[in-house]
Write a protein that holds these residues in place. Sequence first.
Motif, PDB file in Angstrom:
ATOM      1  N   ARG A 156       0.806  -1.220   0.000  1.00  0.00           N
ATOM      2  CA  ARG A 156       0.000   0.000   0.000  1.00  0.00           C
ATOM      3  C   ARG A 156       0.843   1.277   0.000  1.00  0.00           C
ATOM      4  NH1 ARG A 156      -2.256  -4.158   2.535  1.00  0.00           N
ATOM      5  NH2 ARG A 156      -4.528  -4.422   2.469  1.00  0.00           N
ATOM      6  N   ALA A 157       2.119   1.135   0.246  1.00  0.00           N
ATOM      7  CA  ALA A 157       2.992   2.300   0.375  1.00  0.00           C
ATOM      8  C   ALA A 157       3.494   2.765  -0.992  1.00  0.00           C
ATOM      9  CB  ALA A 157       4.176   1.965   1.268  1.00  0.00           C
ATOM     10  N   GLU A 158       3.687   4.065  -1.114  1.00  0.00           N
ATOM     11  CA  GLU A 158       4.249   4.617  -2.345  1.00  0.00           C
ATOM     12  C   GLU A 158       5.728   4.274  -2.425  1.00  0.00           C
ATOM     13  OE1 GLU A 158       4.960   9.018  -4.317  1.00  0.00           O
ATOM     14  OE2 GLU A 158       3.263   8.712  -2.970  1.00  0.00           O
ATOM     15  N   ARG A 159       6.211   3.941  -3.627  1.00  0.00           N
ATOM     16  CA  ARG A 159       7.626   3.603  -3.826  1.00  0.00           C
ATOM     17  C   ARG A 159       8.459   4.869  -3.857  1.00  0.00           C
ATOM     18  NH1 ARG A 159       4.546  -0.365  -2.795  1.00  0.00           N
ATOM     19  NH2 ARG A 159       5.392  -2.402  -3.302  1.00  0.00           N
ATOM     20  N   SER A 160       8.592   5.482  -2.707  1.00  0.00           N
ATOM     21  CA  SER A 160       9.293   6.755  -2.589  1.00  0.00           C
ATOM     22  C   SER A 160       9.967   6.824  -1.226  1.00  0.00           C
ATOM     23  CB  SER A 160       8.300   7.916  -2.731  1.00  0.00           C
ATOM     24  OG  SER A 160       8.813   9.106  -2.192  1.00  0.00           O
ATOM     25  N   PHE A 161      11.234   7.185  -1.217  1.00  0.00           N
ATOM     26  CA  PHE A 161      11.968   7.287   0.045  1.00  0.00           C
ATOM     27  C   PHE A 161      11.303   8.296   0.991  1.00  0.00           C
ATOM     28  CE2 PHE A 161      15.180   5.596  -2.819  1.00  0.00           C
ATOM     29  CZ  PHE A 161      15.852   4.680  -2.030  1.00  0.00           C
ATOM     30  N   ALA A 162      10.948   9.457   0.446  1.00  0.00           N
ATOM     31  CA  ALA A 162      10.348  10.493   1.280  1.00  0.00           C
ATOM     32  C   ALA A 162       8.997  10.064   1.831  1.00  0.00           C
ATOM     33  CB  ALA A 162      10.202  11.789   0.475  1.00  0.00           C
ATOM     34  N   GLU A 163       8.196   9.390   1.006  1.00  0.00           N
ATOM     35  CA  GLU A 163       6.868   8.972   1.454  1.00  0.00           C
ATOM     36  C   GLU A 163       6.945   7.840   2.469  1.00  0.00           C
ATOM     37  OE1 GLU A 163       3.565  10.209   0.736  1.00  0.00           O
ATOM     38  OE2 GLU A 163       5.001  11.823   0.408  1.00  0.00           O
ATOM     39  N   ILE A 164       7.911   6.959   2.338  1.00  0.00           N
ATOM     40  CA  ILE A 164       8.084   5.893   3.326  1.00  0.00           C
ATOM     41  C   ILE A 164       8.443   6.497   4.682  1.00  0.00           C
ATOM     42  CG2 ILE A 164       9.657   4.037   4.026  1.00  0.00           C
ATOM     43  CD1 ILE A 164       7.412   3.157   2.196  1.00  0.00           C
ATOM     44  N   GLU A 165       9.351   7.451   4.669  1.00  0.00           N
ATOM     45  CA  GLU A 165       9.710   8.109   5.927  1.00  0.00           C
ATOM     46  C   GLU A 165       8.499   8.827   6.513  1.00  0.00           C
ATOM     47  OE1 GLU A 165      13.418  10.681   7.600  1.00  0.00           O
ATOM     48  OE2 GLU A 165      12.555  11.380   5.718  1.00  0.00           O
ATOM     49  N   ARG A 166       7.755   9.508   5.660  1.00  0.00           N
ATOM     50  CA  ARG A 166       6.565  10.228   6.113  1.00  0.00           C
ATOM     51  C   ARG A 166       5.547   9.259   6.717  1.00  0.00           C
ATOM     52  NH1 ARG A 166       2.306  13.083   2.230  1.00  0.00           N
ATOM     53  NH2 ARG A 166       1.078  14.216   3.756  1.00  0.00           N
ATOM     54  N   LEU A 167       5.374   8.092   6.086  1.00  0.00           N
ATOM     55  CA  LEU A 167       4.416   7.106   6.569  1.00  0.00           C
ATOM     56  C   LEU A 167       4.801   6.588   7.951  1.00  0.00           C
ATOM     57  CD1 LEU A 167       2.054   5.122   6.269  1.00  0.00           C
ATOM     58  CD2 LEU A 167       3.584   3.622   4.965  1.00  0.00           C
ATOM     59  N   VAL A 168       6.059   6.218   8.126  1.00  0.00           N
ATOM     60  CA  VAL A 168       6.494   5.684   9.421  1.00  0.00           C
ATOM     61  C   VAL A 168       6.382   6.750  10.507  1.00  0.00           C
ATOM     62  CG1 VAL A 168       8.415   4.659  10.697  1.00  0.00           C
ATOM     63  CG2 VAL A 168       7.998   3.977   8.329  1.00  0.00           C
ATOM     64  N   LEU A 169       6.731   7.982  10.181  1.00  0.00           N
ATOM     65  CA  LEU A 169       6.614   9.058  11.160  1.00  0.00           C
ATOM     66  C   LEU A 169       5.149   9.313  11.533  1.00  0.00           C
ATOM     67  CD1 LEU A 169       9.294  11.626   9.919  1.00  0.00           C
ATOM     68  CD2 LEU A 169       9.467   9.972  11.778  1.00  0.00           C
ATOM     69  N   MET A 170       4.251   9.167  10.563  1.00  0.00           N
ATOM     70  CA  MET A 170       2.827   9.332  10.856  1.00  0.00           C
ATOM     71  C   MET A 170       2.333   8.212  11.768  1.00  0.00           C
ATOM     72  SD  MET A 170       0.043  11.050  10.648  1.00  0.00           S
ATOM     73  CE  MET A 170       0.411  12.263   9.362  1.00  0.00           C
ATOM     74  N   ILE A 171       2.764   6.986  11.507  1.00  0.00           N
ATOM     75  CA  ILE A 171       2.397   5.867  12.377  1.00  0.00           C
ATOM     76  C   ILE A 171       2.892   6.134  13.798  1.00  0.00           C
ATOM     77  CG2 ILE A 171       2.847   3.420  12.872  1.00  0.00           C
ATOM     78  CD1 ILE A 171       2.953   2.978   9.817  1.00  0.00           C
TER      79      ILE A 171
END
Length: 203
Positions: A156-171
């Motif tokens: 479900r995650a976007e294949r993007s370094f910035a978006e992965i970091e953003r997702l984990v920080l949001m969690i």
Amino acid sequence: MSQIALPLSRKGSGDPGRIVIGNANSEVIEALRNPSHWPFKTAILSGEPRSGKSLLGRWFESLGEGEVIDSANIWDETELFHRWNRAQEDGRPLLLISDADGWEVELPDLGSRLGSALNLQIATPDDEMLAFLIESIAIQHGLALGEGAITYLVPRAERSFAEIERLVLMINRLSLERKAPATLGIWRDALEAIRGPEQGRLL
């Protein structure tokens, strides 16, 4: 899958920076380990935001293999031309890190020389690297992801370094705000928060 630990600490953190090695950067790392093969002793490293360009530059510099100029695309071009000439004279490799998407050089002499440099591009992470990035960022922030997190998040995650970091920080943020473990409800809400409801509810 593995990591490179940096001998330097990130600002504001007591933990050493770590570079996750995967499909997106393994060839770049191999080239940085062997700068003697660079044409005209020069390489240009580029990649999307948060992809680890500066970390790789710091790691390369720590090896003592050559000089690194970060954000070279905003440097004075005459100064960059002098640095290129010095690399030729001293035989010391020069790594230029570009934050620009399509770096356009205006100084003709510099442009012609950089056109012959080795171009190193950090690519898009695959599923395996994506999983390791999620785990690595979570560990860095002291976040315990519940069982099944990787299986749920990677598709479900976007294949993007910035978006992965953003997702984990949001969690991490939602887990702290709710004083609740990071399990399915929080993973879904984090995805919805950064990408919209359809992503969080994807089956």
